[in-house]
Write a protein that holds these residues in place. Sequence first.
Motif, PDB file in Angstrom:
ATOM      1  N   TYR A 141      -3.889   2.667 -11.317  1.00  0.00           N
ATOM      2  CA  TYR A 141      -3.969   2.282  -9.900  1.00  0.00           C
ATOM      3  C   TYR A 141      -3.088   1.640  -9.410  1.00  0.00           C
ATOM      4  O   TYR A 141      -2.644   1.808  -8.146  1.00  0.00           O
ATOM      5  CB  TYR A 141      -5.588   1.842  -9.676  1.00  0.00           C
ATOM      6  N   GLU A 144      -0.342   3.933  -8.693  1.00  0.00           N
ATOM      7  CA  GLU A 144      -0.909   4.849  -7.258  1.00  0.00           C
ATOM      8  C   GLU A 144      -0.697   4.059  -6.212  1.00  0.00           C
ATOM      9  O   GLU A 144      -0.207   4.760  -5.131  1.00  0.00           O
ATOM     10  CB  GLU A 144      -2.295   5.357  -7.368  1.00  0.00           C
ATOM     11  N   VAL A 145      -0.930   3.003  -5.927  1.00  0.00           N
ATOM     12  CA  VAL A 145      -0.938   1.883  -5.027  1.00  0.00           C
ATOM     13  C   VAL A 145       0.611   1.866  -4.608  1.00  0.00           C
ATOM     14  O   VAL A 145       1.283   2.005  -3.600  1.00  0.00           O
ATOM     15  CB  VAL A 145      -1.455   0.605  -5.187  1.00  0.00           C
ATOM     16  N   HIS A 148       2.133   5.337  -3.016  1.00  0.00           N
ATOM     17  CA  HIS A 148       1.845   5.239  -1.870  1.00  0.00           C
ATOM     18  C   HIS A 148       2.288   4.269  -0.763  1.00  0.00           C
ATOM     19  O   HIS A 148       2.505   4.421   0.427  1.00  0.00           O
ATOM     20  CB  HIS A 148       0.182   4.855  -1.611  1.00  0.00           C
ATOM     21  N   MET A 149       3.062   3.194  -1.305  1.00  0.00           N
ATOM     22  CA  MET A 149       3.576   2.028  -0.313  1.00  0.00           C
ATOM     23  C   MET A 149       5.131   2.213  -0.132  1.00  0.00           C
ATOM     24  O   MET A 149       5.696   1.661   0.660  1.00  0.00           O
ATOM     25  CB  MET A 149       3.379   0.749  -0.854  1.00  0.00           C
ATOM     26  N   ALA A 162       0.251  -6.212  -3.213  1.00  0.00           N
ATOM     27  CA  ALA A 162      -0.716  -5.422  -3.645  1.00  0.00           C
ATOM     28  C   ALA A 162      -0.925  -5.248  -5.255  1.00  0.00           C
ATOM     29  O   ALA A 162      -2.119  -4.839  -5.614  1.00  0.00           O
ATOM     30  CB  ALA A 162      -0.279  -3.958  -2.941  1.00  0.00           C
ATOM     31  N   VAL A 166      -4.628  -5.809  -7.477  1.00  0.00           N
ATOM     32  CA  VAL A 166      -4.829  -4.726  -8.499  1.00  0.00           C
ATOM     33  C   VAL A 166      -5.356  -5.278  -9.670  1.00  0.00           C
ATOM     34  O   VAL A 166      -6.110  -5.141 -10.546  1.00  0.00           O
ATOM     35  CB  VAL A 166      -4.015  -3.482  -8.626  1.00  0.00           C
ATOM     36  N   ILE A 348      -6.856  -2.345  -0.876  1.00  0.00           N
ATOM     37  CA  ILE A 348      -6.363  -1.426  -1.957  1.00  0.00           C
ATOM     38  C   ILE A 348      -6.817  -0.078  -1.715  1.00  0.00           C
ATOM     39  O   ILE A 348      -5.989   0.931  -1.883  1.00  0.00           O
ATOM     40  CB  ILE A 348      -6.525  -1.916  -3.480  1.00  0.00           C
ATOM     41  N   ILE A 351      -5.045   1.613   1.214  1.00  0.00           N
ATOM     42  CA  ILE A 351      -3.622   1.966   0.766  1.00  0.00           C
ATOM     43  C   ILE A 351      -3.698   3.298   0.011  1.00  0.00           C
ATOM     44  O   ILE A 351      -2.834   4.379   0.138  1.00  0.00           O
ATOM     45  CB  ILE A 351      -2.970   0.905  -0.523  1.00  0.00           C
ATOM     46  N   LEU A 352      -4.565   3.476  -0.835  1.00  0.00           N
ATOM     47  CA  LEU A 352      -4.972   4.558  -2.033  1.00  0.00           C
ATOM     48  C   LEU A 352      -5.281   5.729  -0.829  1.00  0.00           C
ATOM     49  O   LEU A 352      -4.965   7.009  -1.148  1.00  0.00           O
ATOM     50  CB  LEU A 352      -5.875   4.432  -2.853  1.00  0.00           C
TER      51      LEU A 352
END
Length: 392
Positions: A141, A144-145, A148-149, A162, A166, A348, A351-352
């Motif tokens: 995760y 993935e975060v 996405h950023m 972030a 997590v 979080i 963001i996802l």
Amino acid sequence: MSIEHNSSGSGDTAKYRTAAAIVGQALAQATALVVPGMSAAAICSYTDELLEALCGSVFRKETIERGVAFPTTVSVNRIIQNHSPAPEDDYILREGDVVKVDATAHIDGYISSAAHTAVATNFPSETVTDRRADAIAAAYYASEVAAHMIRPGQSARNLVKALGLVASGFGCTVAAETYTSQIDRFVMSGKTAFANRFDPDILVPDVTFEAGEVYTIDCTMSTGSGVARESAHAPTIYQRDVHHQYSLKLRTSRALFSEVCRRYSVFPFLMRNAIGTNNALKAGVSECVRSQLLVPFTVTADKEPGDTFVAQFKATVMCHHTGPVRLTRALPMPNVHSSTVIPQESEIGQILALDCEQAALPELPRLKNQIPIPIPSHHSGANAAATSMDIS
């Protein structure tokens, strides 16, 4: 620089996407080999051979440099990174091992890198629910975060924050000496590179991502302290420092460095490949390192002994003006279940929920000569001898 959503496009983006497709195929085949009885050295060797063969099958009309940009590593349990064992220092995977496979390739200097974590098991239908699941889920995760950023205007400081959220949510820590690095042609760590682990003594650079930039994001999580220390394994991966000059004194050192310069450019390489069958060249390694002509990549491990597990997921992402575009494809998360859930309304979770596009990747040619797939050992004697080695 823009991402094209078809098989055409500018040369640089086409080569980035092709390298990403190659890494994705090689990594998928490599992680399928993560089973008890398999040799870590064999996985590394097989993956590097596959990467070289796939790179040689594309852009064949162009006279360009291509191939492995960083030797494949297989880091087990609490080892954090840079483990590409020589046969004499091999490790045979055991039931339940947490295994991180990291692969990198380039086409004409355009680099793509990805890593995936798998659990070595003869019972793939059984769900892992212990602390291994926390480390794997946290790293997955986090990756993935981070992906996405990577969007215009987002800051490095927010990304590091972030990742810390997590990690703490899953009761883990971000592993030290793991980075988000801007890449460029023939450059694996560009003008913007920062540690993913927050350190109060080291300020995260006050930079924002810009359209056209490409980043590799190494999200590595530990159930231990995350503090990296040098492991018992000697370095096997080295890189030339092309900015450093020194007049070597020993004949063997000069011979070794000449061979390195002849065979390798700016990318890291395996010393055992440079030495080959000429064992006399081994005597030149120390002077080349002392003179800083060659830089070793230390094999690091979490400093906490015992049942400490480290998991890793890595992605290559382009910052497009429309948002992040993932170049490498994510493989499915292993069969794990953590008791931690990320609420959709949390920071979080939000963001996802943001858009993160997958770049269209080209179909790769079928290899004319298949790379032999290594076979796991089922001989208890050999297996016991190899697994008795300390993997930290």
